[in-house]
Every structure is written in structure tokens, then in C-alpha cells.
Design a protein around this motif. Sequence first.
Motif, mmCIF file in Angstrom:
data_model
loop_
_atom_site.group_PDB
_atom_site.id
_atom_site.type_symbol
_atom_site.label_atom_id
_atom_site.label_comp_id
_atom_site.label_asym_id
_atom_site.label_seq_id
_atom_site.Cartn_x
_atom_site.Cartn_y
_atom_site.Cartn_z
ATOM 1 N N UNK A 1 0.867 -1.164 0.000
ATOM 2 C CA UNK A 1 0.000 0.000 0.000
ATOM 3 C C UNK A 1 0.905 1.215 0.000
ATOM 4 N N UNK A 2 1.217 1.784 -1.162
ATOM 5 C CA UNK A 2 2.255 2.820 -1.224
ATOM 6 C C UNK A 2 1.779 4.152 -0.666
ATOM 7 N N UNK A 3 1.724 4.236 0.687
ATOM 8 C CA UNK A 3 1.318 5.485 1.316
ATOM 9 C C UNK A 3 2.341 6.581 1.063
ATOM 10 N N UNK A 4 3.595 6.175 0.816
ATOM 11 C CA UNK A 4 4.635 7.158 0.530
ATOM 12 C C UNK A 4 4.560 7.540 -0.939
ATOM 13 N N UNK A 5 3.678 8.463 -1.271
ATOM 14 C CA UNK A 5 3.506 8.872 -2.655
ATOM 15 C C UNK A 5 4.493 9.962 -3.064
ATOM 16 N N UNK A 6 5.061 10.645 -2.099
ATOM 17 C CA UNK A 6 5.956 11.757 -2.405
ATOM 18 C C UNK A 6 7.409 11.303 -2.388
ATOM 19 N N UNK A 7 8.245 11.990 -3.171
ATOM 20 C CA UNK A 7 9.668 11.688 -3.193
ATOM 21 C C UNK A 7 10.311 12.068 -1.864
ATOM 22 N N UNK A 8 11.251 11.251 -1.374
ATOM 23 C CA UNK A 8 11.943 11.587 -0.126
ATOM 24 C C UNK A 8 12.670 12.923 -0.243
ATOM 25 N N UNK A 9 12.658 13.672 0.829
ATOM 26 C CA UNK A 9 13.390 14.931 0.885
ATOM 27 C C UNK A 9 12.818 16.030 0.018
ATOM 28 N N UNK A 10 11.601 15.884 -0.435
ATOM 29 C CA UNK A 10 10.986 16.919 -1.265
ATOM 30 C C UNK A 10 11.556 17.005 -2.666
ATOM 31 N N UNK A 11 12.227 15.928 -3.136
ATOM 32 C CA UNK A 11 12.815 15.943 -4.479
ATOM 33 C C UNK A 11 11.716 16.025 -5.543
ATOM 34 N N UNK B 1 2.623 14.669 -19.676
ATOM 35 C CA UNK B 1 1.803 15.194 -18.583
ATOM 36 C C UNK B 1 0.803 16.213 -19.111
ATOM 37 N N UNK B 2 1.275 17.102 -19.977
ATOM 38 C CA UNK B 2 0.396 18.121 -20.545
ATOM 39 C C UNK B 2 -0.731 17.473 -21.354
ATOM 40 N N UNK B 3 -0.409 16.417 -22.092
ATOM 41 C CA UNK B 3 -1.390 15.770 -22.957
ATOM 42 C C UNK B 3 -2.425 14.973 -22.169
ATOM 43 N N UNK B 4 -1.979 14.253 -21.139
ATOM 44 C CA UNK B 4 -2.876 13.313 -20.475
ATOM 45 C C UNK B 4 -3.275 13.723 -19.056
ATOM 46 N N UNK B 5 -2.456 14.494 -18.370
ATOM 47 C CA UNK B 5 -2.704 14.774 -16.954
ATOM 48 C C UNK B 5 -2.888 16.249 -16.655
ATOM 49 N N UNK B 6 -2.795 17.101 -17.670
ATOM 50 C CA UNK B 6 -2.866 18.525 -17.406
ATOM 51 C C UNK B 6 -1.552 19.036 -16.846
ATOM 52 N N UNK B 7 -1.558 20.245 -16.364
ATOM 53 C CA UNK B 7 -0.322 20.874 -15.884
ATOM 54 C C UNK B 7 -0.326 21.020 -14.368
ATOM 55 N N UNK B 8 -0.680 19.953 -13.683
ATOM 56 C CA UNK B 8 -0.730 19.941 -12.230
ATOM 57 C C UNK B 8 0.691 19.852 -11.673
ATOM 58 N N UNK B 9 1.165 20.913 -11.054
ATOM 59 C CA UNK B 9 2.523 20.933 -10.522
ATOM 60 C C UNK B 9 2.710 19.997 -9.338
ATOM 61 N N UNK B 10 1.612 19.560 -8.711
ATOM 62 C CA UNK B 10 1.746 18.636 -7.581
ATOM 63 C C UNK B 10 2.381 17.323 -8.012
ATOM 64 N N UNK B 11 2.230 16.963 -9.294
ATOM 65 C CA UNK B 11 2.837 15.734 -9.793
ATOM 66 C C UNK B 11 4.353 15.787 -9.752
ATOM 67 N N UNK C 1 8.240 8.535 -9.006
ATOM 68 C CA UNK C 1 8.096 8.140 -10.418
ATOM 69 C C UNK C 1 7.129 6.992 -10.632
ATOM 70 N N UNK C 2 7.115 5.998 -9.741
ATOM 71 C CA UNK C 2 6.208 4.867 -9.925
ATOM 72 C C UNK C 2 4.757 5.317 -9.810
ATOM 73 N N UNK C 3 4.480 6.329 -8.992
ATOM 74 C CA UNK C 3 3.112 6.824 -8.821
ATOM 75 C C UNK C 3 2.658 7.560 -10.076
ATOM 76 N N UNK C 4 3.514 8.426 -10.614
ATOM 77 C CA UNK C 4 3.116 9.165 -11.818
ATOM 78 C C UNK C 4 3.071 8.236 -13.029
#
Length: 340
Positions: free
Chosen positions: A115-125, A143-153, A158-161
Motif C-alpha cells: 500500500x504505497x502510502x509514501x507517494x511523495x519523493x523523499x526529501x521533497x525531491x 503530462x500536458x497531454x494526459x494529466x494537465x499541468x498539475x505541478x503537484x505531480x 516516479x512509480x506513482x506518476x
Amino acid sequence: MKTALWLGALTLATSAWAQHAPAPSGSSPVPAAPSTAIQLQAVTVRGEQPGPALWEVRRGNHILWIVGTLAPLPKHAEWQWAKLEQALSRASELLEAPSARLKMPPSLYARLALQPSAKLNPGGATLQRLLPPDTYTRWLALRHQYLGDDDALQYMRPIIVAQQLYEKALAANDLTNDIDVADMVEKLARHHGVRVIGVRYELVVTHAPPAVPSEQDQQNGIACLDETMHLVEHDMPKLTERANAWATGDMKTLESLIPQKSYEPCIVASINGDFEHQLNIPDLPQRIESAWMEAADAAMVRNRYTVAILSMDQLLSSDGYLAKLKQRGFIVRSPDEAQP
């Protein structure tokens, strides 16, 4: 509680023809503005289709029919179940798709890396820092084509995106991972009064380390994102062709698109690899396969007719379940030869 693990149990999948890229590392300079992502038109079948084929496994006068599942599938197609219903009308039992059952204290469940609760990169990378310039440029375009320009991504692993990109690309090409063929088959079996038999390797879990992504996990995720981008850029038509072949019962085309060796998609491999490493069970797929072989052998002793569910990869790869059954002396007939 039950967690399905491995091929045919997890629905996230990428293609067998995607290229495995070496895992890059280190920071990267700011890339150029994203280029336009490759546009590919994929046309999926719609309406009622012949549907999945059945393989026949025979020992003496005892018969096991196997229906192969696939993901993704055409979003708007429907298929007939005539051959499967004919088989179920004669069968005594249905063997579920093989999986693993985890038995653990509830307090441990949320701590598993599965259950990958750790969705964010370590250290804010950010992805800009983690990916090489050319990879990051491709990512921005996709990202622009399929996911929009959401900077949160930018801050997600990488495995989550990779997972999110893949799901959006499927939807854009009229494909979906949300069609649960195994569940449909089980409902048909119950409708016909057929007993549904679980086929699970049971695993008792007493402890689990904290779900903290390691550096190697991150590098594997970067390589998987690169592989997934290659798939989205170049191979969506092949996924569509494979999905259409399954829906229409075109076995010749389907067999040409299934790998000759068992292929574990990178998204599945990344998740299961973490899990298997934590619990020290690197041979989990082989244990699940052994559980199925034992269940199938016992069912064919008990019953005159049985039906089972396997993934297409498990069925058609040269080291898959059908190949193992042939090695054990069973007679295996293709869908063109099998007659429920």
C-alpha cells in the motif's frame, strides 16, 4: 483479508513489448520546454463481440476448461458468453484466478509497502531533479497531454506518476482496466449453480518494516516511468489490437501479441518487488503457481468437468501454466479444437 498479488490478480499492466531502460540517477539541469507528445489514433471495438475463448485440458474423460483474462480491454465492448455458459452448465466447480492470501494483524496492514502510502519523493525531491533532461522533457509533454499541468505531480514518486499516466492514456484510447472478467465469470458460475473454489497461496505475516522507499526502489521507479512513457508514446495501438483480439476471439492475433516468456509489467514488478523483498519471498509467483497446479489436479480428480480462470500471459507464455500441464502429461487443446 485477501490481497491479490501477481499477474491476473493486479489490474495495472504495461505491454510486453515496452523497452526496459537502465535506471538513471543524479540531478539534472533544467530542460527545454516540452515538445508535443506523439499523437496516436487507436480504435477499439464496440458493441457485442464473440468474447473470450476456452482452452481444454484433458486427462482421461475428465476435462478442465480454462478462460483467459486480459487487461486492458475495450471500454465500450460487450461480449457473448455462449461457450463459457455451455461449459459452466456442465461443470461442477470453478477454480478462481490464483492469488495470495495474506493473514496478518490489522495493525500491520497499513504499514506494508504494497500500500504505497509514501507517494511523495523523499526529501521533497522533484521529478525535474530526478530525471535526465530528455526524460523530463518527454514527461512534461505527456503530462500536458494526459494529466494537465498539475505541478503537484512534480513531487510524486516516479512509480506513482507512471501509474497515473498509464491509466489516463488508456482512457484516452478507449481502453480500461476496470473490467473485472474474473468477477463476471464467477457470477455466471454461481448463476449456473457451480461451486466457486478459491485458489490461494496463504502467507502469514507477523511483522513488517516501515514503508520507506529505498534508493533502489526510486531508481526502479524512474526506469518504470521511462518504460511507461515509451509505451504511451509508441505502443498504445498494440495494446488496442490485443484488447480487440481478446474481445473478438481472434486467437491468431492474440497469440502473436502475448510474450513467449512470462512478463511481469514494470508497475506490477515494482510494487510486488518491494513486497516480496520485505517479506523474503522472492519466489512468490512460483508458490502461487504450485498452489494452482495442486488445485487443478485435485479438481480434475473430483469432477468430470471443471472450469478455471487464468490470465492470458499465464496461459500462453512458453513457461506458463499450459506448458507445465503438458509436461505433466495432460492433453491440452486450443480454443479452435476445444468443444464444451
